[in-house]
Design an enzyme around this catalytic site. Sequence first.
Site, PDB file in Angstrom:
ATOM      1  N   TYR A 212      61.256 100.473  52.980  1.00  0.00           N
ATOM      2  CA  TYR A 212      59.950 100.495  53.632  1.00  0.00           C
ATOM      3  C   TYR A 212      60.133 100.701  55.131  1.00  0.00           C
ATOM      4  O   TYR A 212      61.063 100.147  55.731  1.00  0.00           O
ATOM      5  CB  TYR A 212      59.215  99.186  53.365  1.00  0.00           C
ATOM      6  CG  TYR A 212      57.846  99.095  54.003  1.00  0.00           C
ATOM      7  CD1 TYR A 212      56.805  99.918  53.582  1.00  0.00           C
ATOM      8  CD2 TYR A 212      57.584  98.175  55.009  1.00  0.00           C
ATOM      9  CE1 TYR A 212      55.542  99.834  54.159  1.00  0.00           C
ATOM     10  CE2 TYR A 212      56.330  98.078  55.589  1.00  0.00           C
ATOM     11  CZ  TYR A 212      55.314  98.907  55.152  1.00  0.00           C
ATOM     12  OH  TYR A 212      54.070  98.820  55.725  1.00  0.00           O
TER      13      TYR A 212
ATOM     14  N   ASP B  99      51.824  95.929  67.931  1.00  0.00           N
ATOM     15  CA  ASP B  99      51.331  96.714  66.790  1.00  0.00           C
ATOM     16  C   ASP B  99      49.821  96.897  66.903  1.00  0.00           C
ATOM     17  O   ASP B  99      49.036  96.295  66.166  1.00  0.00           O
ATOM     18  CB  ASP B  99      51.701  95.997  65.487  1.00  0.00           C
ATOM     19  CG  ASP B  99      51.284  96.772  64.243  1.00  0.00           C
ATOM     20  OD1 ASP B  99      51.145  98.001  64.331  1.00  0.00           O
ATOM     21  OD2 ASP B  99      51.098  96.125  63.196  1.00  0.00           O
TER      22      ASP B  99
ATOM     23  N   ASP C 236      54.532 103.265  56.569  1.00  0.00           N
ATOM     24  CA  ASP C 236      53.264 102.758  57.083  1.00  0.00           C
ATOM     25  C   ASP C 236      52.681 103.793  58.045  1.00  0.00           C
ATOM     26  O   ASP C 236      53.193 104.010  59.129  1.00  0.00           O
ATOM     27  CB  ASP C 236      53.544 101.440  57.807  1.00  0.00           C
ATOM     28  CG  ASP C 236      52.316 100.820  58.452  1.00  0.00           C
ATOM     29  OD1 ASP C 236      51.229 101.412  58.371  1.00  0.00           O
ATOM     30  OD2 ASP C 236      52.469  99.730  59.036  1.00  0.00           O
TER      31      ASP C 236
ATOM     32  N   ASP D   3      49.587 103.618  59.289  1.00  0.00           N
ATOM     33  CA  ASP D   3      48.454 103.010  59.992  1.00  0.00           C
ATOM     34  C   ASP D   3      47.121 103.576  59.481  1.00  0.00           C
ATOM     35  O   ASP D   3      46.875 103.591  58.291  1.00  0.00           O
ATOM     36  CB  ASP D   3      48.610 103.199  61.499  1.00  0.00           C
ATOM     37  CG  ASP D   3      49.693 102.311  62.096  1.00  0.00           C
ATOM     38  OD1 ASP D   3      50.191 101.422  61.389  1.00  0.00           O
ATOM     39  OD2 ASP D   3      50.058 102.518  63.269  1.00  0.00           O
TER      40      ASP D   3
ATOM     41  N   HIS E   8      51.139 104.672  53.271  1.00  0.00           N
ATOM     42  CA  HIS E   8      49.874 103.967  53.073  1.00  0.00           C
ATOM     43  C   HIS E   8      48.987 104.132  54.292  1.00  0.00           C
ATOM     44  O   HIS E   8      49.442 104.164  55.429  1.00  0.00           O
ATOM     45  CB  HIS E   8      50.066 102.504  52.676  1.00  0.00           C
ATOM     46  CG  HIS E   8      50.705 101.601  53.675  1.00  0.00           C
ATOM     47  ND1 HIS E   8      50.061 101.141  54.797  1.00  0.00           N
ATOM     48  CD2 HIS E   8      51.938 101.032  53.695  1.00  0.00           C
ATOM     49  CE1 HIS E   8      50.850 100.324  55.465  1.00  0.00           C
ATOM     50  NE2 HIS E   8      52.003 100.252  54.825  1.00  0.00           N
TER      51      HIS E   8
ATOM     52  N   GLU F 138      45.304 102.640  55.974  1.00  0.00           N
ATOM     53  CA  GLU F 138      44.493 101.441  55.928  1.00  0.00           C
ATOM     54  C   GLU F 138      43.066 101.701  56.381  1.00  0.00           C
ATOM     55  O   GLU F 138      42.775 102.719  57.025  1.00  0.00           O
ATOM     56  CB  GLU F 138      45.137 100.340  56.767  1.00  0.00           C
ATOM     57  CG  GLU F 138      45.237 100.674  58.232  1.00  0.00           C
ATOM     58  CD  GLU F 138      46.292  99.829  58.937  1.00  0.00           C
ATOM     59  OE1 GLU F 138      45.937  99.144  59.912  1.00  0.00           O
ATOM     60  OE2 GLU F 138      47.472  99.869  58.516  1.00  0.00           O
TER      61      GLU F 138
ATOM     62  N   CYS G 218      47.746  94.184  63.848  1.00  0.00           N
ATOM     63  CA  CYS G 218      48.534  93.586  62.771  1.00  0.00           C
ATOM     64  C   CYS G 218      47.626  92.990  61.711  1.00  0.00           C
ATOM     65  O   CYS G 218      46.658  92.294  62.013  1.00  0.00           O
ATOM     66  CB  CYS G 218      49.459  92.515  63.342  1.00  0.00           C
ATOM     67  SG  CYS G 218      50.358  91.587  62.077  1.00  0.00           S
TER      68      CYS G 218
ATOM     69  N   ARG H 227      45.458 100.999  51.721  1.00  0.00           N
ATOM     70  CA  ARG H 227      45.513  99.592  52.100  1.00  0.00           C
ATOM     71  C   ARG H 227      44.128  99.134  52.552  1.00  0.00           C
ATOM     72  O   ARG H 227      43.470  99.827  53.331  1.00  0.00           O
ATOM     73  CB  ARG H 227      46.524  99.398  53.229  1.00  0.00           C
ATOM     74  CG  ARG H 227      46.421  98.053  53.941  1.00  0.00           C
ATOM     75  CD  ARG H 227      47.474  97.900  54.996  1.00  0.00           C
ATOM     76  NE  ARG H 227      47.024  97.036  56.084  1.00  0.00           N
ATOM     77  CZ  ARG H 227      47.775  96.653  57.109  1.00  0.00           C
ATOM     78  NH1 ARG H 227      49.036  97.066  57.180  1.00  0.00           N
ATOM     79  NH2 ARG H 227      47.285  95.887  58.057  1.00  0.00           N
TER      80      ARG H 227
ATOM     81  N   GLU I  10      45.839  93.555  51.932  1.00  0.00           N
ATOM     82  CA  GLU I  10      46.516  92.783  52.966  1.00  0.00           C
ATOM     83  C   GLU I  10      45.993  91.358  53.049  1.00  0.00           C
ATOM     84  O   GLU I  10      44.796  91.099  52.881  1.00  0.00           O
ATOM     85  CB  GLU I  10      46.324  93.492  54.319  1.00  0.00           C
ATOM     86  CG  GLU I  10      47.032  92.834  55.495  1.00  0.00           C
ATOM     87  CD  GLU I  10      48.541  92.861  55.388  1.00  0.00           C
ATOM     88  OE1 GLU I  10      49.083  92.217  54.461  1.00  0.00           O
ATOM     89  OE2 GLU I  10      49.190  93.498  56.230  1.00  0.00           O
TER      90      GLU I  10
ATOM     91  N   ASN J 216      52.376  92.365  49.928  1.00  0.00           N
ATOM     92  CA  ASN J 216      53.071  92.272  51.211  1.00  0.00           C
ATOM     93  C   ASN J 216      53.567  90.847  51.412  1.00  0.00           C
ATOM     94  O   ASN J 216      52.779  89.928  51.604  1.00  0.00           O
ATOM     95  CB  ASN J 216      52.132  92.659  52.348  1.00  0.00           C
ATOM     96  CG  ASN J 216      52.809  92.579  53.710  1.00  0.00           C
ATOM     97  OD1 ASN J 216      54.016  92.430  53.812  1.00  0.00           O
ATOM     98  ND2 ASN J 216      52.015  92.669  54.765  1.00  0.00           N
TER      99      ASN J 216
END
Length: 309
Positions: A51, A65, A92, A94, A119, A121, A129, A164, A194, A216
């Site tokens: 990952y 982040d 990731d 974002d 992924h 989101e 985050c 996500r 999440e 996660n």
Amino acid sequence: MTGLLAAATSAADKRAAFRAGLASGTIQRFPGAFNPLVAKLIQDIGFEGVYVSGAVLSADLGLPDIGLTTLTEVAGRGQQIARVTDLPVLLDADTGFGEPMSAARTVTVLEDAGIAGLHLEDQVNPKRCGHLDGKAVVPVADMLRRLGAAVAARRDPAFVICARTDAAGIEGLDAAIDRAKAYADAGADLIFTEALRTPADFEKFRAAVSIPLLANMTEFGKSELLPAATLESLGYNAVIYPVTTLRLAMYAAETGLREIAATGTQSGLLDRMQHRSRLYELLRYERYNEFDSDIYNFTLERIDDGRIA
């Protein structure tokens, strides 16, 4: 030479392995790699995938982040990591680095980088985050446009697009489930919800959503840290440990640096270091030497008067 300078497994085969793993009934474990060497270690120990965390990449650059990294930076690091491992790499992405057209471009760039899946989101851009308070999610229709653009841009049908949702901590678990169902209908292959808190939350989500699910297991967040076997028994298909290796490495580095600062020597730290021989084993030094010898082990032929032919 095969598998020496780069992974022997093609991007297509890695994507096929990822999809097969999600359908296997055995949970796919994807520890985070903050650099290519850690990815080699993840493969050597026997995990199913690697990952690449956006939070880790940001931290590695000395940034929080909060959506400050770019597609170019993320794709570059992803490509470096994917190049050295035979395992599938999940990255990731974002919020897709912009509007829906940017999410579409993100898919094509990451396909070209050899990534097995990404992924996206449903947070408002710029994101934050997923285990911090104060997040905001976009309306479902906006996320469906973001996700739809990504699905439409995919050229390799085996490339995994994971959606996500961060809605559980904002709108509640039922709303997150409704979003997950909509994202699945829009073409997502995998759902990542999440900041679920308890096994009961994970179980409720599994019972409501029919497509593969990702958990996660990040430290110091809102989720109870559940063993992979427990998640598998709950019906989850994949689990990520996004920041674990970075946290371990940074703790060790800080502890060591403080001891050097205090004592003036690293001699007391040797038993906490990876030995040079283990590093060389991971890097396959001996194979490089063999390869080099095979290339340069010729002898010079001379003609009758002694000149080189």
